[in-house]
Design an enzyme around this catalytic site. Structure first.
Site, PDB file in Angstrom:
ATOM      1  N   ASP A   1       0.772  -1.168  -0.025  1.00 27.16           N
ATOM      2  CA  ASP A   1       0.019  -0.013   0.062  1.00 27.16           C
ATOM      3  C   ASP A   1       1.016   1.114  -0.044  1.00 27.16           C
ATOM      4  O   ASP A   1       0.530   2.233  -0.822  1.00 27.16           O
ATOM      5  CB  ASP A   1      -0.972   0.013   1.231  1.00 27.16           C
ATOM      6  CG  ASP A   1      -1.881   1.062   1.212  1.00 27.16           C
ATOM      7  OD1 ASP A   1      -2.503   1.462   0.053  1.00 27.16           O
ATOM      8  OD2 ASP A   1      -2.419   1.674   1.973  1.00 27.16           O
TER       9      ASP A   1
ATOM     10  N   CYS B   1     -16.273  -6.634 -17.107  1.00 26.76           N
ATOM     11  CA  CYS B   1     -17.457  -5.542 -16.523  1.00 26.76           C
ATOM     12  C   CYS B   1     -18.510  -5.504 -17.486  1.00 26.76           C
ATOM     13  O   CYS B   1     -19.736  -5.274 -16.973  1.00 26.76           O
ATOM     14  CB  CYS B   1     -16.646  -3.951 -16.303  1.00 26.76           C
ATOM     15  SG  CYS B   1     -15.855  -3.801 -14.903  1.00 26.76           S
TER      16      CYS B   1
ATOM     17  N   CYS C   1     -19.316   1.397  -4.168  1.00 32.91           N
ATOM     18  CA  CYS C   1     -19.038   1.064  -5.219  1.00 32.91           C
ATOM     19  C   CYS C   1     -18.659  -0.526  -5.505  1.00 32.91           C
ATOM     20  O   CYS C   1     -18.630  -1.127  -6.449  1.00 32.91           O
ATOM     21  CB  CYS C   1     -18.219   1.844  -5.761  1.00 32.91           C
ATOM     22  SG  CYS C   1     -16.771   1.738  -5.302  1.00 32.91           S
TER      23      CYS C   1
END
Ligand code: B12
Length: 328
Positions: free
Chosen positions: A134, A189, A246
């Site tokens: 990260d 997607c 989301c």
């Protein structure tokens, strides 16, 4: 893939990462899609979609090539771990993003990856390695995509066809070549735009483009100081740290993923995700610091945690949420 690459992936499987993949660095840097990702990143910064996350702007040059992090880097191992998604929600209380539950992933993921390095050094004693989770100047989603861990969805998250997107990503740079070639999965997607429709603040401006200035995750976790009146009028949907809307909308997150941490055990370890409003209101700085110590929530400093709580309280009085009991 050569012996080194095969051993690295084997060790990752033994350590029970949900998915892993290794790739040589040079073929990725030379890939036209990598160049597209770099331009995308540059445009994103130039159009100020990073808000006040100055480190993303400062790290722009460094992020272009992982060899800026480790000069001798020749290959990269990407791993993911699926984290639990069944966090109870009573439909009224403040909410935390799922990744905040349990101990801080930065710590335990780093430890797991360091253990992997130690075991590889037994076979390859001159190996150099650098673990990144990260916070390093690495385009993590880009590298995860090139390593075969998933595709970049319209919500900008890395989505794995079986694991979904509730994933922690981790990486190791190695001084050995792996002969692993870029392994790009198709983007599944399709025509779906549920993530864009579900984002209450319209932070997803168009497919794959997130404006942090509007994103609840940014506004609750990364933005420091008081919010403008305009921001205060955005519907935060009870989130006081991070946001999952989301991801909740994404069909790839509907099924439970394999290798999940046991939900009950996780909830036991998540007392820091306190949802009782009267306790939250009463809490002082010392108690807050104690509560969030050792968790990813400690990124949110006390004054900002209070700001987030106050906004929750204000928005709940303005339009009280519907009472309901369900598992999200
Ligand atoms: C800054 C940051 C944020 C910012 C900005 C998010 C963003 N979308 O950029 C904020 C605070 C908003 C944020 C929020 C969250 N984050 Co965050 N974040 C990061 C961080 C530190 C850097 C991301 C970054 O460079 N952003 C800049 C943009 C431009 O890059 P990008 O979105 O990653 O896109 C790259 C590629 O995917 C590609 N790309 C993306 N879209 C498109 C479109 C086109 C057309 C093209 C050509 C290329 C392309 O190009 C970009 C450059 O490489 C990374 C860790 C890291 N070191 O990378 C974690 C990271 C991305 N975050 C993570 C998580 C878990 C979250 C949250 C889910 C947390 C939460 N529940 O609240 C949310 C999700 C919000 C969202 N929809 O992105 C995980 C993502 C795991 C996953 N499955 O993808 C990461 C990888 C940390 C980790 N090690 O696990 N985050």
């Amino acid at each position: 893939m050569n012996l080194f690459g095969a051993r690295a992936v084997e060790r990752a499987n033994e350590l029970k990462f949900s998915a892993s993949g290794i790739v040589d660095i040079l073929p990725v840097l030379e890939h036209p899609l990598y160049q597209e990702h770099l331009s995308f990143y540059e445009d994103w910064i130039n159009t100020k979609k990073h808000g006040e996350m100055g480190y993303l702007e400062r790290g722009l040059e460094r992020r272009k090539d992982p060899r800026n992090l480790m000069k001798s880097a020749q290959s990269l191992l990407a791993v993911s771990i699926a984290y639990p998604r069944n966090i109870p929600d009573d439909g009224v209380s403040p909410r935390y993003a799922r990744y905040l539950y349990g101990p801080d992933y930065h710590d335990w993921m780093k430890e797991k990856l360091e253990a992997l390095v130690v075991s590889l050094k037994e076979i390859f004693p001159s190996l150099e390695a650098k673990v990144c989770v990260d916070t390093s100047a690495l385009l993590e989603r880009t590298w995860a995509q090139f390593s075969g861990l998933g595709w970049i969805g319209k919500n900008t998250l890395l989505i794995h066809p079986k694991l979904g997107s509730y994933l922690f990503l981790g990486f190791i740079l190695f001084s050995e070549k792996s002969e692993g070639a870029p392994n790009l999965l198709p983007n599944y997607c399709g025509n779906c735009t549920r993530c864009l429709e579900q984002c209450p603040t319209k932070a997803l401006e168009k497919p794959g483009v997130l404006n942090s200035n509007q994103c609840i995750a940014y506004l609750t976790l990364e933005k420091r100081g008081p919010h403008s009146e305009e921001v205060k009028n955005l519907p935060f949907k009870r989130f006081i740290a991070g946001c999952d809307l989301c991801q909740e909308a994404c069909p790839y997150n509907l099924k439970p993923a394999k290798n999940e941490v046991d939900d009950e055990a996780l909830l036991q370890e998540s007392q820091h995700c306190l949802t009782d409003t009267s306790s939250l209101i009463r809490e002082d700085e010392t108690a807050y610091k104690e509560r969030v110590k050792g968790t990813a929530l400690s990124r949110v400093k006390f004054p900002d945690a209070k700001r987030n709580l106050e906004l929750y309280l204000e928005q709940s009085t303005r339009s009280p949420p519907r009472t309901q009991t369900h598992k999200s």
